[in-house]
Design a protein around this motif. Structure first.
Motif, PDB file in Angstrom:
ATOM      1  N   SER A   1       7.202  -6.224  -2.444  1.00  0.00           N
ATOM      2  CA  SER A   1       5.988  -6.503  -1.549  1.00  0.00           C
ATOM      3  C   SER A   1       5.023  -7.784  -2.226  1.00  0.00           C
ATOM      4  N   LEU A   2       5.325  -7.877  -3.464  1.00  0.00           N
ATOM      5  CA  LEU A   2       4.559  -9.019  -4.354  1.00  0.00           C
ATOM      6  C   LEU A   2       4.888 -10.449  -3.726  1.00  0.00           C
ATOM      7  N   LEU A   3       6.328 -10.530  -3.680  1.00  0.00           N
ATOM      8  CA  LEU A   3       6.898 -11.577  -3.160  1.00  0.00           C
ATOM      9  C   LEU A   3       6.671 -12.871  -4.158  1.00  0.00           C
ATOM     10  N   ASN A   4       6.774 -12.729  -5.491  1.00  0.00           N
ATOM     11  CA  ASN A   4       7.035 -13.879  -6.337  1.00  0.00           C
ATOM     12  C   ASN A   4       7.925 -13.619  -7.364  1.00  0.00           C
TER      13      ASN A   4
ATOM     14  N   VAL B   1      11.354   4.633  -6.061  1.00  0.00           N
ATOM     15  CA  VAL B   1      11.293   3.798  -4.628  1.00  0.00           C
ATOM     16  C   VAL B   1       9.781   3.070  -4.555  1.00  0.00           C
ATOM     17  N   GLY B   2       8.961   3.533  -4.825  1.00  0.00           N
ATOM     18  CA  GLY B   2       7.573   3.089  -4.690  1.00  0.00           C
ATOM     19  C   GLY B   2       7.586   1.824  -5.621  1.00  0.00           C
ATOM     20  N   VAL B   3       7.867   1.931  -7.054  1.00  0.00           N
ATOM     21  CA  VAL B   3       7.908   0.775  -8.078  1.00  0.00           C
ATOM     22  C   VAL B   3       8.832  -0.429  -7.587  1.00  0.00           C
ATOM     23  N   ILE B   4      10.064  -0.051  -7.034  1.00  0.00           N
ATOM     24  CA  ILE B   4      11.049  -1.132  -6.427  1.00  0.00           C
ATOM     25  C   ILE B   4      10.204  -1.803  -5.210  1.00  0.00           C
ATOM     26  N   LEU B   5       9.751  -1.293  -4.639  1.00  0.00           N
ATOM     27  CA  LEU B   5       9.183  -1.759  -3.021  1.00  0.00           C
ATOM     28  C   LEU B   5       7.693  -2.464  -3.443  1.00  0.00           C
ATOM     29  N   TYR B   6       7.020  -1.779  -4.409  1.00  0.00           N
ATOM     30  CA  TYR B   6       5.908  -2.562  -4.971  1.00  0.00           C
ATOM     31  C   TYR B   6       6.225  -4.135  -5.529  1.00  0.00           C
ATOM     32  N   GLY B   7       7.337  -4.204  -6.200  1.00  0.00           N
ATOM     33  CA  GLY B   7       7.616  -5.442  -6.522  1.00  0.00           C
ATOM     34  C   GLY B   7       8.139  -6.302  -5.604  1.00  0.00           C
TER      35      GLY B   7
ATOM     36  N   VAL C   1       0.686  -1.116  -0.004  1.00  0.00           N
ATOM     37  CA  VAL C   1       0.152   0.088   0.163  1.00  0.00           C
ATOM     38  C   VAL C   1       0.891   1.281   0.003  1.00  0.00           C
ATOM     39  N   LEU C   2       1.998   1.191   0.839  1.00  0.00           N
ATOM     40  CA  LEU C   2       2.617   2.453   0.929  1.00  0.00           C
ATOM     41  C   LEU C   2       3.521   2.687  -0.331  1.00  0.00           C
ATOM     42  N   ALA C   3       3.902   1.544  -0.845  1.00  0.00           N
ATOM     43  CA  ALA C   3       4.608   1.514  -2.340  1.00  0.00           C
ATOM     44  C   ALA C   3       3.694   2.254  -3.291  1.00  0.00           C
ATOM     45  N   ILE C   4       2.582   1.721  -3.460  1.00  0.00           N
ATOM     46  CA  ILE C   4       1.536   2.333  -4.548  1.00  0.00           C
ATOM     47  C   ILE C   4       1.257   3.893  -4.175  1.00  0.00           C
ATOM     48  N   LEU C   5       1.065   4.203  -2.920  1.00  0.00           N
ATOM     49  CA  LEU C   5       0.939   5.428  -2.681  1.00  0.00           C
ATOM     50  C   LEU C   5       2.064   6.267  -2.857  1.00  0.00           C
TER      51      LEU C   5
END
Length: 495
Positions: free
Chosen positions: A318-321, A310-316, A279-283
């Motif tokens: 957070s998905l953990l696949n 930073v958001g794009v990297i951490l969103y990736g 959520v924080l990454a998308i925001l």
């Protein structure tokens, strides 16, 4: 050969110490710093190849074996980040020769420059959570000096905010480490993971979820994730171009790396904290894009694009696949390279025009076509236009989003590319096209010599994208360690 992994820390450390005694001899400082930087690159390259052929390398600095002694660990992720850091440092160094000014050079600029690298490379290499804090402090103390060196009004004003934020985050870091130690009884990262795995057999205890959030706050402050990025636009606006390039490319990425390492190694049992991270990454992506579009100051446009990345990297992460983490690692290295290139290019534009206000810049393409088209290629790479370096990483992250059925996040990540492209094309269209202007003092700007450094980075970025097929095995090896913590644990604890 295992001892190689300490060289990217020791070389800049001894270089920094020696350069303190050469502070009056600028030429000697430049030569010594350049030779040292090349040596660090060579050492980092050999480490990458060693990890590629023989797997994760660990070094017990004292005579105590892990987990009791201080351990340095070089897996493929840390090795690639150390190599990228060393390359960026070399390029920023040669850019500094023509831009930083003799006053800063005489006041220990190159010494502090190297001490910053000690902190960054140490943070990427340490296998001990407390020593991560130590290397963070080395990095931050060096950044304080680089931020104020020159003593301009804006530097002094912004350094107060930067110092306050980082002192608070460092205090929280110590508290988080103390809580973690009270639960698991160890500071070795691999051993921490092993202990948490034992504790979490019947579910993640609440105290560990609290610690996970504490670490997210600490590293989120340093990495500028939403809503903890408030300090960055002003602080990063103040320093000169080569320092800004180092900050934008390296400092926030150390925070991103720390979130990545701790969350994939310690807290992978707790899906709720990964949901919060997502959520924080998308925001961060959304707010970063809004800031990048809204501003007409060229520095602020690229600074807000740091938050997007930073958001794009951490969103990736957070998905953990597999797809998303591979994409996040690929995109992390891409962003370090291209952000440094863009900040160095902005430095040239500002040295020519004397301003960072885009409304007062136009028509530069007629006299500076090399600068204009280099910026154009860098802008396309930043936005992820194929076949440049940003495309592969973002594509894999979006693929991971769809595989994990995170459709909204994947769509926002995809749409951010168009809006990022719009924000940087605004600089290219308004700054390089339109009415030709003359600028006071532009003849004094050594444009051709300054352009060498960002051109090197843009070429590396282009090769990184075009040669993705040969680079992906390295990236995949780095991602495998993040996906399966047992690989890291077994290599460090020799289980």
């Amino acid at each position: 050969m295992t001892n190689l992994i300490i060289l990217p820390i020791l070389i800049p450390l001894f270089t920094g110490v020696i350069l303190i005694f050469l502070n009056k001899n600028i030429k000697a400082q430049r030569v010594f710093a350049t030779v040292s930087s090349i040596g660090t690159i060579v050492a980092a390259w050999f480490i990458v190849q060693k990890v590629r052929s023989d797997g994760i390398q660990s070094l017990n600095v004292s005579s105590w074996e892990a987990p009791f002694g201080i351990t340095l660990v070089s897996d493929m992720l840390s090795a690639l980040l150390v190599l990228t850091t060393s390359l960026l440092a070399f390029v920023c160094l040669i850019y500094s020769f023509r831009s930083i000014g003799e006053e800063r050079e005489k006041h220990y600029y190159y010494a502090v420059f190297n001490f910053l690298l000690v902190g960054v490379n140490g943070a990427f290499t340490t296998g001990d959570i407390f020593n991560l804090f130590v290397f963070f402090e080395v990095m931050l103390m060096s950044s304080y000096v680089l931020l104020v060196l020159g003593g301009t009004k804006i530097q002094l004003r912004e350094s107060i905010k930067y110092l306050l934020v980082n002192v608070i985050s460092s205090a929280l870091f110590v508290i988080a480490v103390a809580y973690l130690y009270s639960v698991v009884g160890t500071l070795n990262m691999a051993h921490i993971s092993s202990r948490i795995n034992e504790i979490s057999g019947s579910g993640m205890p609440g105290i560990l979820s609290v610690i996970a959030v504490l670490f997210l706050i600490v590293f989120g402050l340093k990495g500028a994730i939403f809503p903890l990025y408030f300090w960055m636009p002003g602080s990063y606006y103040a320093p000169p171009a080569p320092v800004l390039a180092l900050f934008g490319a390296l400092l926030t990425k150390v925070g991103v790396y720390s979130i990545t390492r701790t969350y994939t190694l310690f807290f992978y049992h707790d899906m709720d904290t990964f949901g919060l991270l997502s959520v924080l990454a998308i925001l961060s992506i959304v707010l970063g894009v809004i800031g990048a579009i809204a501003y007409w100051d060229i520095k602020n446009i690229i600074i807000y694009n740091i938050i997007v990345a930073v958001g794009v990297i951490l969103y990736g992460i957070s998905l953990l696949n597999t797809a998303s983490i591979t994409g996040a690692v690929y995109y992390l290295i891409h962003d370090m390279i291209i952000k440094a290139a863009l900040f160095l290019l902005l430095g040239i534009i500002i040295s020519i025009t004397g301003t960072s206000n885009l409304r007062n810049i136009s028509g530069m393409i007629s006299r500076y076509p090399g600068l204009g088209w280099t910026f154009f290629i860098a802008a396309l790479a930043l936005a992820g236009i194929p076949p440049l370096s940003g495309f592969v990483g973002k594509l894999l992250i979006v693929q991971g989003g769809f595989e994990g059925e995170h459709y909204i996040g994947a769509f926002i990540t995809l749409m951010s590319s168009l809006l990022v492209l719009f924000s940087v094309m605004k600089i290219f269209i308004n700054g390089f096209w339109g009415k030709d202007r003359t600028y006071q003092g532009e003849e004094e700007a050594p444009v051709r010599r300054l352009l060498i450094a960002p051109v090197i980075l843009v070429v590396i970025s282009a090769l990184y994208g075009i040669g993705s097929e040969s680079i992906l095995p390295y990236i995949t090896q780095a991602a495998d360690t993040l996906i399966d913590p047992a690989i890291y644990i077994d290599a460090v604890l020799k289980e």
